[in-house]
Write an enzyme that holds these catalytic residues in place. Structure first.
Site, PDB file in Angstrom:
ATOM      1  N   ALA A 273      54.800 -64.138  33.207  1.00 38.26           N
ATOM      2  CA  ALA A 273      55.330 -65.445  32.814  1.00 38.26           C
ATOM      3  C   ALA A 273      54.288 -66.509  32.522  1.00 38.26           C
ATOM      4  CB  ALA A 273      56.259 -65.961  33.918  1.00 38.26           C
ATOM      5  N   ALA A 274      53.143 -66.464  33.210  1.00 36.37           N
ATOM      6  CA  ALA A 274      52.172 -67.549  33.059  1.00 36.37           C
ATOM      7  C   ALA A 274      51.623 -67.579  31.623  1.00 36.37           C
ATOM      8  CB  ALA A 274      51.039 -67.352  34.062  1.00 36.37           C
ATOM      9  N   PRO A 275      51.334 -68.784  31.091  1.00 34.92           N
ATOM     10  CA  PRO A 275      51.296 -70.094  31.752  1.00 34.92           C
ATOM     11  C   PRO A 275      52.616 -70.851  31.817  1.00 34.92           C
ATOM     12  CG  PRO A 275      50.488 -70.300  29.523  1.00 34.92           C
ATOM     13  CD  PRO A 275      50.773 -68.839  29.716  1.00 34.92           C
ATOM     14  N   GLY A 276      53.714 -70.287  31.272  1.00 33.91           N
ATOM     15  CA  GLY A 276      55.004 -70.865  31.586  1.00 33.91           C
ATOM     16  C   GLY A 276      55.784 -71.508  30.463  1.00 33.91           C
ATOM     17  N   GLY A 277      55.321 -71.416  29.227  1.00 28.66           N
ATOM     18  CA  GLY A 277      56.072 -72.024  28.136  1.00 28.66           C
ATOM     19  C   GLY A 277      57.463 -71.441  27.991  1.00 28.66           C
ATOM     20  N   LYS A 278      57.567 -70.125  28.091  1.00 32.71           N
ATOM     21  CA  LYS A 278      58.869 -69.476  27.952  1.00 32.71           C
ATOM     22  C   LYS A 278      59.736 -69.721  29.193  1.00 32.71           C
ATOM     23  CE  LYS A 278      56.898 -66.012  24.875  1.00 32.71           C
ATOM     24  NZ  LYS A 278      55.554 -66.628  24.882  1.00 32.71           N
ATOM     25  N   ASP A 319      52.854 -57.391  41.260  1.00 31.20           N
ATOM     26  CA  ASP A 319      52.614 -56.353  40.263  1.00 31.20           C
ATOM     27  C   ASP A 319      53.983 -55.913  39.761  1.00 31.20           C
ATOM     28  OD1 ASP A 319      52.215 -53.982  38.890  1.00 31.20           O
ATOM     29  OD2 ASP A 319      50.726 -53.205  40.292  1.00 31.20           O
ATOM     30  N   ASP A 335      57.155 -60.879  27.906  1.00 29.16           N
ATOM     31  CA  ASP A 335      56.114 -61.205  26.931  1.00 29.16           C
ATOM     32  C   ASP A 335      54.848 -60.518  27.439  1.00 29.16           C
ATOM     33  OD1 ASP A 335      55.089 -62.478  24.614  1.00 29.16           O
ATOM     34  OD2 ASP A 335      54.146 -63.986  25.882  1.00 29.16           O
ATOM     35  N   CYS A 388      51.976 -61.157  21.292  1.00 28.68           N
ATOM     36  CA  CYS A 388      51.308 -61.885  20.210  1.00 28.68           C
ATOM     37  C   CYS A 388      50.269 -61.005  19.518  1.00 28.68           C
ATOM     38  CB  CYS A 388      50.682 -63.174  20.721  1.00 28.68           C
ATOM     39  SG  CYS A 388      49.497 -62.961  22.078  1.00 28.68           S
TER      40      CYS A 388
END
Length: 461
Positions: A273-278, A319, A335, A388
């Site tokens: 998840a990091a850095p957290g935009g989604k 993990d 992601d 990406c």
């Protein structure tokens, strides 16, 4: 006498460089830039890691804020135009540099980037490069060569630079070859041309994008993202930052979370998840989000970002392959970690720090993570897989292999009209693919987006 001692430039040397000195203004910046360029090219170390304010290279962290900014500008330019710079340097030599002359090459590239592309006086770039070369035992005997080559570049750049830019593509051979294989010659060339242009800054806003476009000097994209070509101030100083009205997120990166559809009230896992935009997108859409990442330090950054935005999520350091939630989720967004070849406009070091072997290795990691993501969603739930990368090995090829070998899951095709602005990026297979050559907004500096792949899966009841 060793033959490499006879290296010289074709053009006669002119001007007398100033003597080297450790305290010369600007010399520490050039030395740092060359040292970090060596770490990137020779050791395949990421630029972001080297220039991290807290954990970056000590030589970089010793500089003040202004000098750090200059180092990053020099490095991003030297990497963005590496092939062009290399060819122009070669034109000024009677023979190639010795194969072991890495330090000399980096000094020349750092200075050439300044002379050819940055608003730095040519004389200063040349003199500092000569001082740098003379002060390093590995390159001391090449001071004359450095002086001659760089002065020749400065004299000829108005004519030679446009010609070389038209004749070259700034990417290593392996990277270009894989782009051509995936997208064809014309599209690959368009992607590589886009990589030469610094990316604009995109913002995901919580509400009223038109208002925030006016306030921060941008435009609203068809997807609802606000885009600013040139920021008027550093991000933390822009209107709305302190109020948590928006966060920085590339337009392409904002699309995968939207593919989950209506998540209001749903239990959603944001994996890696990091850095957290989604995570912020999902929480803003009303989901009850569990943000999972293996990196505690990256999750601390996620927590800070959510705090600024006034959003809450359950944060889990784990993990993913060992993570065991109390019960399955209604939906999962993965992601996945990837080669990041879709982000070259923002990270021009990527083609020079990654290899085809890295892509294949990362694709295997993603394959395993996707299998785990499907296990974490309830029957009848959705999984969105994204990354990406521009490379099909991490996208289209991986997806087909996964579907062919995995029971109890099928592709849930993305359909036209599902979300604002995404139709141009939906493939015939019902997946999503963006590239830096898309989203033409009239000028290269305003156009484009990160390269992303996304697919939506349905876990059968």
């Amino acid at each position: 006498m060793r033959p490499d001692l006879h290296l010289h430039s074709r053009k006669p040397q002119s001007g007398k460089p100033k003597e080297s000195g450790e305290q010369r203004p600007g010399l520490a910046v050039r030395k740092t830039a060359a040292r970090l360029l060596s770490a990137i090219i020779d050791a395949h170390t990421s630029l972001d890691g080297l220039t991290d304010a807290a954990g970056g290279h000590p030589q970089y962290r010793a500089l003040d804020v202004r000098d750090r900014a200059l180092v990053r500008a020099v490095l991003t330019t030297a990497l963005r135009f590496r092939v062009t710079i290399e060819k122009l340097i070669e034109r000024e030599l009677d023979r190639p540099l010795p194969g072991n002359a890495h330090a000399l090459s980096h000094i020349l590239h750092v200075a050439a980037a300044q002379i050819l592309f940055l608003d730095i006086p040519d004389s200063a770039a040349v003199d500092l490069a000569v001082s740098h070369a003379k002060g390093d035992p590995r390159t001391a005997r090449f001071g004359g060569l450095v002086n001659g080559v760089l002065r020749a570049l400065a004299r000829s750049k108005d004519k030679a630079l446009p010609e070389m830019l038209a004749a070259t593509e700034d990417a290593p051979d392996w990277f270009r070859e894989r782009l051509v294989a995936a997208y064809g010659e014309e599209n690959a060339a368009a992607i590589l041309a886009a990589h030469r242009v610094e990316a604009p800054t995109d913002f995901t806003v919580r509400a009223d994008p038109e208002k925030w476009a006016r306030r921060i000097g941008g435009i609203v994209l068809p997807t609802g993202t606000v885009r600013v070509e040139r920021l008027a101030a550093p991000v933390p100083e822009l209107p709305g930052y302190g109020d948590g009205a928006w966060w920085v997120q590339d337009a392409a990166a904002s699309l995968p979370a939207r593919l989950l559809g209506d998540v209001s009230g749903a239990r959603v896992a944001d994996l890696c998840a990091a850095p957290g935009g989604k995570t912020a997108q999902l929480v803003s859409a009303g989901a009850r989000v569990t943000a999972v990442d293996i990196s505690s330090s990256r999750l601390k950054r996620l927590a800070v970002n959510l705090g600024r935005l006034g959003l809450e999520a359950q944060i889990v350091t784990a993990d993913l392959m060992k993570y065991e939630p109390a019960r399955p989720f209604d939906a999962v967004l993965l992601d996945a970690p990837c080669s990041s070849t879709g982000t070259v406009r923002r990270h021009p070091d990527v083609p020079w720090t990654k290899t085809p072997a890295d892509i294949e290795k990362l694709a295997e990691v993603q394959f395993r993570l996707l299998g785990r993501a499907v296990e974490l969603v309830r029957p009848g739930g959705r999984v969105v897989f994204s990354n990406c990368s521009l490379d099909p090995a991490e996208g289209e090829v991986l997806l087909e292999r996964f579907l062919a070998g995995t029971e109890g899951v099928r592709l849930d095709p993305i359909r036209l009209g599902e979300a604002a602005g995404i139709d141009p990026f939906i493939t015939a297979r019902g997946t999503l693919r963006t590239t830096p050559a898309e989203l033409d907004l009239g000028t290269p500096a305003l156009s484009g987006m990160d390269g992303f792949f996304a697919a939506r899966l349905f876990r059968l009841p």
